[in-house]
Design a protein around this motif. Structure first.
Motif, PDB file in Angstrom:
ATOM      1  N   GLN A 124      44.525  14.385  31.373  1.00  0.00           N
ATOM      2  CA  GLN A 124      44.013  13.114  30.821  1.00  0.00           C
ATOM      3  C   GLN A 124      44.157  11.737  31.853  1.00  0.00           C
ATOM      4  O   GLN A 124      43.472  10.958  31.978  1.00  0.00           O
ATOM      5  CB  GLN A 124      44.275  13.022  29.490  1.00  0.00           C
ATOM      6  CG  GLN A 124      43.456  13.639  28.419  1.00  0.00           C
ATOM      7  CD  GLN A 124      44.262  13.759  27.047  1.00  0.00           C
ATOM      8  OE1 GLN A 124      45.545  13.379  26.870  1.00  0.00           O
ATOM      9  NE2 GLN A 124      43.560  14.536  26.418  1.00  0.00           N
ATOM     10  N   LYS A 125      45.607  11.992  32.144  1.00  0.00           N
ATOM     11  CA  LYS A 125      46.061  10.945  33.261  1.00  0.00           C
ATOM     12  C   LYS A 125      45.425  10.936  34.523  1.00  0.00           C
ATOM     13  O   LYS A 125      44.688   9.656  34.684  1.00  0.00           O
ATOM     14  CB  LYS A 125      47.623  11.057  33.527  1.00  0.00           C
ATOM     15  CG  LYS A 125      48.096   9.971  34.141  1.00  0.00           C
ATOM     16  CD  LYS A 125      49.414  10.189  34.349  1.00  0.00           C
ATOM     17  CE  LYS A 125      50.542  10.102  33.208  1.00  0.00           C
ATOM     18  NZ  LYS A 125      50.957   8.480  32.937  1.00  0.00           N
ATOM     19  N   SER A 128      41.907   9.401  33.795  1.00  0.00           N
ATOM     20  CA  SER A 128      41.844   7.910  33.591  1.00  0.00           C
ATOM     21  C   SER A 128      42.108   7.197  34.911  1.00  0.00           C
ATOM     22  O   SER A 128      41.422   6.173  35.287  1.00  0.00           O
ATOM     23  CB  SER A 128      42.614   7.351  32.389  1.00  0.00           C
ATOM     24  OG  SER A 128      43.582   8.126  31.818  1.00  0.00           O
ATOM     25  N   GLU A 131      38.756   7.196  36.760  1.00  0.00           N
ATOM     26  CA  GLU A 131      37.744   6.242  36.305  1.00  0.00           C
ATOM     27  C   GLU A 131      38.122   4.957  36.793  1.00  0.00           C
ATOM     28  O   GLU A 131      37.234   4.200  37.054  1.00  0.00           O
ATOM     29  CB  GLU A 131      37.917   6.391  34.587  1.00  0.00           C
ATOM     30  CG  GLU A 131      36.857   5.737  33.920  1.00  0.00           C
ATOM     31  CD  GLU A 131      35.515   6.424  34.562  1.00  0.00           C
ATOM     32  OE1 GLU A 131      34.704   5.381  34.904  1.00  0.00           O
ATOM     33  OE2 GLU A 131      35.453   7.539  34.820  1.00  0.00           O
ATOM     34  N   GLN A 132      39.490   4.512  36.612  1.00  0.00           N
ATOM     35  CA  GLN A 132      40.064   3.483  37.187  1.00  0.00           C
ATOM     36  C   GLN A 132      39.837   3.076  38.745  1.00  0.00           C
ATOM     37  O   GLN A 132      39.192   2.053  39.327  1.00  0.00           O
ATOM     38  CB  GLN A 132      41.549   3.300  37.070  1.00  0.00           C
ATOM     39  CG  GLN A 132      42.354   2.038  37.291  1.00  0.00           C
ATOM     40  CD  GLN A 132      41.531   0.737  36.264  1.00  0.00           C
ATOM     41  OE1 GLN A 132      41.191   1.155  35.139  1.00  0.00           O
ATOM     42  NE2 GLN A 132      41.520  -0.092  36.973  1.00  0.00           N
TER      43      GLN A 132
ATOM     44  N   ASP B  60      47.869   4.099  33.047  1.00  0.00           N
ATOM     45  CA  ASP B  60      47.039   5.003  33.740  1.00  0.00           C
ATOM     46  C   ASP B  60      45.904   4.001  34.748  1.00  0.00           C
ATOM     47  O   ASP B  60      45.447   4.736  35.395  1.00  0.00           O
ATOM     48  CB  ASP B  60      46.048   5.707  33.082  1.00  0.00           C
ATOM     49  CG  ASP B  60      46.885   6.844  32.135  1.00  0.00           C
ATOM     50  OD1 ASP B  60      48.067   6.966  32.426  1.00  0.00           O
ATOM     51  OD2 ASP B  60      46.633   7.576  31.156  1.00  0.00           O
ATOM     52  N   ASP B  61      45.925   2.840  34.499  1.00  0.00           N
ATOM     53  CA  ASP B  61      45.251   2.140  35.237  1.00  0.00           C
ATOM     54  C   ASP B  61      45.719   1.514  36.416  1.00  0.00           C
ATOM     55  O   ASP B  61      45.246   0.795  37.313  1.00  0.00           O
ATOM     56  CB  ASP B  61      44.546   0.998  34.746  1.00  0.00           C
ATOM     57  CG  ASP B  61      45.648   0.133  34.017  1.00  0.00           C
ATOM     58  OD1 ASP B  61      46.763   0.384  33.745  1.00  0.00           O
ATOM     59  OD2 ASP B  61      45.146  -0.959  33.364  1.00  0.00           O
TER      60      ASP B  61
END
Lengths: 261, 92
Positions: A124-125, A128, A131-132, B60-61
């Motif tokens: 999951q990490k 994300s 995606e970032q 996470d970003d």
């Protein structure tokens, strides 16, 4: 840091730059990293599936062993009631062995559960971060000059590359452990097939290698204690027991619930 | 300072922790060299604790590179004794 942390950082950084050097310009790097990450996500999924399969198998074995423990205890009781202390001893030795195996299996199942949870979290990490990264690359392209964009993009790619290397590491460790447990599970199947956990007690003590092996693996004291407890429960003991029925229960701490006498 | 615990998370730590971590890191290496497993485990545990308690978990970003990467917490003594060089511990 010159020590462990430093060495680890160096190794990971080498991996990342090797990965990123394969592409030449920033947008190519981005596409390449993105593609690598997608592949890695698929691997993580496969890794999780492997862990789940191994866990199920171990759980099945644990269930079988639990039944064996109960059965062997009953058999020891029956053998003793029939005046066959030799057979009772074999049964109890096997019970001890089964209990030890059971304990180790329980530990392994718990470990696999932790691994599984950790891998899911890592997946999951990475998802994300990925995606970032995808969002960020568009922003960078739009906002900065080509030269600045190249620097910013490299930074972001390195950050994601590190996460990728780390997920890869987590996955490899989980798979190695799963592999070890699988080998152990196979060994247990073979042991079972060779008669170590036979339904019928047909072997007499000292008759074959298996018995000697079992005797080595089990603690003689525990078997003696168990035997004394059964004798006390059955009231046939030549060992003086402090009470009559159920006298052994106090001394049986840490052992699984006994069958009803 | 950004520190990653391999196979776990990334943390942001105050710069003051760098010296303490560095010191422990060297102690850990000397424990490994001396073949002293209990001491190594104790020191490694201490390092992980500092990072986990003093550190602020990175979101996470965040796409930041770590300054230091600590080995996985489930590292065995054999692995610590030299397996994490080359391709030993990190897959491609």
């Amino acid at each position: 840091m010159a020590g462990m942390g430093g060495r680890m950082s160096t190794v990971i950084k080498a991996k990342i730059s090797k990965l990123l050097d394969k592409a030449e310009d920033p947008s190519e790097t981005l596409e390449y990293s993105y593609q690598k990450q997608m592949e890695l996500l698929q691997n993580v999924k496969k890794g999780v599936a492997d862990v789940v399969t191994s866990k199920k198998r171990l759980q099945l074995q644990a269930n079988k062993l639990e039944q064996q423990v109960v059965k062997l205890d009953t058999q020891a009781r029956q053998a003793l009631a029939a005046g066959r202390e030799d057979l009772a001893r074999v049964a109890l030795e096997r019970k001890q062995f089964a209990q030890q195996e059971l304990q180790s299996l329980d530990g392994q199942v718990a470990e696999l559960e932790t691994q599984q949870a950790a891998l899911v979290e890592k997946e999951q990490k990475l998802r994300s971060k990925l995606e970032q990264f995808r969002t960020k690359k568009e922003v960078i392209k739009a906002q900065y000059s080509a030269a600045e964009a190249q620097v910013k993009i490299s930074e972001a790619a390195t950050g994601v590359g590190e996460e990728m290397a780390d997920v890869g590491l987590a996955m490899q460790r989980a798979m190695d452990k799963t592999e070890n447990m699988r080998a152990r599970a196979n060994a247990m199947d073979e042991l079972e097939a060779s008669g170590a956990f036979d339904d019928n007690l047909t072997l007499t003590p000292g008759q074959d290698d298996l018995d000697r092996e079992l005797a080595e693996l089990t603690s003689g004291n525990q078997v003696d204690d168990d035997l004394a407890r059964l004798k006390a429960e059955l009231g046939t003991g030549d060992t003086p027991a402090p009470g009559q029925l159920g006298a052994g229960e106090g001394g049986a701490e840490g052992k699984p619930q006994e069958g009803t006498p | 300072m950004i520190v990653r615990i391999a196979t776990e998370n990334q943390y942001r730590l105050p710069e003051e922790d760098a010296d303490r971590l560095n010191e422990l890191d060297n102690e850990a290496v000397s424990a490994v060299d001396a073949g002293d497993e209990p001491r190594f485990q104790a020191i490694f545990e201490q390092m992980l604790n500092i990072v986990r308690t003093d550190g602020e978990l990175l979101g996470d970003d965040d796409l930041e590179e770590s300054d230091v990467i600590l080995p996985p917490p489930d590292l065995s003594f054999e692995e610590a004794s030299g397996e994490f060089t080359g391709d030993g511990l990190i897959p491609d």
